[in-house]
Scaffold this motif. Structure first.
Motif, PDB file in Angstrom:
ATOM      1  N   GLY A  24       2.028  10.640  -4.762  1.00 48.00           N
ATOM      2  CA  GLY A  24       2.684  11.618  -3.899  1.00 48.00           C
ATOM      3  C   GLY A  24       2.698  13.027  -4.474  1.00 48.00           C
ATOM      4  N   ASN A  25       3.487  13.896  -3.839  1.00 46.67           N
ATOM      5  CA  ASN A  25       3.575  15.295  -4.257  1.00 46.67           C
ATOM      6  C   ASN A  25       4.216  15.451  -5.635  1.00 46.67           C
ATOM      7  N   ASP A  26       5.078  14.512  -5.985  1.00 43.01           N
ATOM      8  CA  ASP A  26       5.741  14.536  -7.295  1.00 43.01           C
ATOM      9  C   ASP A  26       5.506  13.181  -7.960  1.00 43.01           C
ATOM     10  N   MET A  76       0.831  -1.204   0.000  1.00 44.23           N
ATOM     11  CA  MET A  76       0.000   0.000   0.000  1.00 44.23           C
ATOM     12  C   MET A  76       0.868   1.258   0.000  1.00 44.23           C
ATOM     13  N   ARG A  77       1.956   1.229   0.726  1.00 44.12           N
ATOM     14  CA  ARG A  77       2.816   2.414   0.791  1.00 44.12           C
ATOM     15  C   ARG A  77       3.567   2.652  -0.513  1.00 44.12           C
ATOM     16  N   ARG A  78       3.765   1.610  -1.310  1.00 43.44           N
ATOM     17  CA  ARG A  78       4.403   1.784  -2.618  1.00 43.44           C
ATOM     18  C   ARG A  78       3.621   2.748  -3.501  1.00 43.44           C
ATOM     19  N   ARG A  79       2.340   2.896  -3.235  1.00 50.31           N
ATOM     20  CA  ARG A  79       1.494   3.731  -4.074  1.00 50.31           C
ATOM     21  C   ARG A  79       1.910   5.197  -4.038  1.00 50.31           C
ATOM     22  N   VAL A  80       2.716   5.582  -3.052  1.00 50.59           N
ATOM     23  CA  VAL A  80       3.168   6.976  -2.987  1.00 50.59           C
ATOM     24  C   VAL A  80       3.927   7.372  -4.253  1.00 50.59           C
TER      25      VAL A  80
END
Length: 283
Positions: free
Chosen positions: A162-164, A154-158
C-alpha cells in the motif's frame, strides 16, 4: 459502554494489557473497579474486551497503576479510541473472525517477520496457489466461501504494497518453494510473483536450502508483528486446528529467538533471490 456482540483480537489485547498493568500494581479487579466507580463485573468485561473503555478511564487506570510508560499509555489510548473500519470489515459475517483479526493486526503492525516451512507465505501467494491450499486443507468449503477466502488473502497484501507499506521479512524453506500444491504452471507463476515482490521492494525474502546443515526448525512456521511499542508486539501461529495469537512476554521472546535462529540458517537476500530465480528455471 454496553457489552460488544463481537470481540476482536485487538480489543481482547487492550483488555489483557490493562489487566497486566493492574496485576503488576498488585490490585484486585474490584479495587480497580472502585477507582472508576464501576463494579467487578464491568471491570471483568473491560479486561476481556467485551466492553469498551474511554481515553479518560485508560489514563485514570494507568495513573492508579503507577504506570509511567507514556508511550505504552498513549498506544493503549489509541487502541481504546480508534474506530478503524478497514477493508477487512467487508468480510464480517462472511469469513471467521480470526481472518479479520489477522488482517487488522497486519494493518497496525510496524513490521512483519515470518517463517514458513511448508507453504509459500500467505502475503506472497498467487490466487491460484491460495485456492489450491485452501481447497486441500478445507475440502468441505463451498465454492462461495473458498472464493471469499482467496479474495481476502489477496487483499491482505495491501499491508506490504500500500501507500504506507509495512516492512516485511520472511524466511522460507526450499521445500515450500518446490512443492507443487497444484501444477507446474501454478508453481512457476508463484515463484515469479515472489521475485517481482522482491524487486519492487515489498518483501525481503530469505531461503533455507534443503541441504543446509544444522537446521532443525521443521515446525518453525510463525508470524511476528511489531507493535507501536515493544510491549505490544504480537505473534501468531497458524495451524490446521486454528490460529493462536500470542502476547505474553515469555513466548514472544521465544518467537524472537526462533526468528533469529532460522534467519541464521538462511541465505542472504541476494543469494535467496538468485536461488529462487534458478529454481524457476528448473521447474
Amino acid at each position: 459502554m454496553p457489552p460488544r456482540r463481537q470481540v476482536t483480537a485487538r480489543q481482547v489485547r487492550l483488555g489483557a494489557e490493562l489487566r497486566k498493568l493492574r496485576e503488576a500494581a498488585g490490585l484486585k479487579a474490584r479495587e480497580a473497579a472502585a477507582l472508576l466507580g464501576a463494579d467487578s463485573v464491568q471491570m471483568s468485561q473491560i479486561e476481556s474486551g467485551i466492553a469498551g473503555v474511554s481515553e479518560t478511564r485508560v489514563r485514570r487506570l494507568a495513573a492508579q497503576y503507577a504506570c509511567t510508560d507514556e508511550a505504552l499509555i498513549d498506544a493503549l489510548v489509541v487502541m481504546a479510541t480508534e474506530r478503524t473500519h478497514g477493508w477487512w470489515d467487508d468480510y464480517r459475517g462472511v469469513l471467521p473472525q480470526v481472518n479479520l483479526d489477522v488482517a487488522e493486526a497486519e494493518h497496525h503492525a510496524t513490521f512483519l517477520q515470518e517463517v514458513v516451512i511448508t507453504h509459500v507465505p500467505g502475503l506472497l501467494q498467487t490466487p491460484a496457489y491460495a485456492r489450491a491450499v485452501f481447497r486441500y486443507m478445507r475440502p468441505e468449503l463451498p465454492e462461495s466461501e473458498l472464493a471469499h477466502r482467496v479474495e481476502h488473502r489477496m487483499r491482505r497484501r495491501v499491508a506490504i504494497e500500500g501507500n504506507d507499506p509495512t516492512p516485511y521479512e520472511t524466511v522460507v524453506h526450499e521445500f515450500a518453494l518446490r512443492i507443487r500444491v497444484a501444477d507446474r504452471q501454478t508453481s512457476v507463476s508463484q515463484l515469479r510473483l515472489i521475485l517481482e515482490e522482491i524487486e519492487r521492494g515489498h518483501a525481503t525474502v530469505r531461503v533455507v536450502p534443503v541441504d543446509r546443515d544444522g537446521f532443525a526448525g521443521a515446525d518453525a512456521s510463525m508470524m511476528y508483528m511489531g507493535g507501536p511499542v515493544p510491549k505490544l508486539d504480537t505473534g501468531f501461529l497458524d495451524a490446521p486446528t486454528g490460529t493462536l495469537f500470542i502476547d505474553a512476554e515469555a513466548p514472544l521472546n521465544r518467537l524472537r529467538t526462533l526468528f533469529r535462529t532460522v534467519k541464521g540458517s538462511s541465505l542472504d537476500p541476494s543469494e535467496s533471490r538468485d536461488f529462487i530465480h534458478r529454481l524457476t528455471k528448473e521447474l
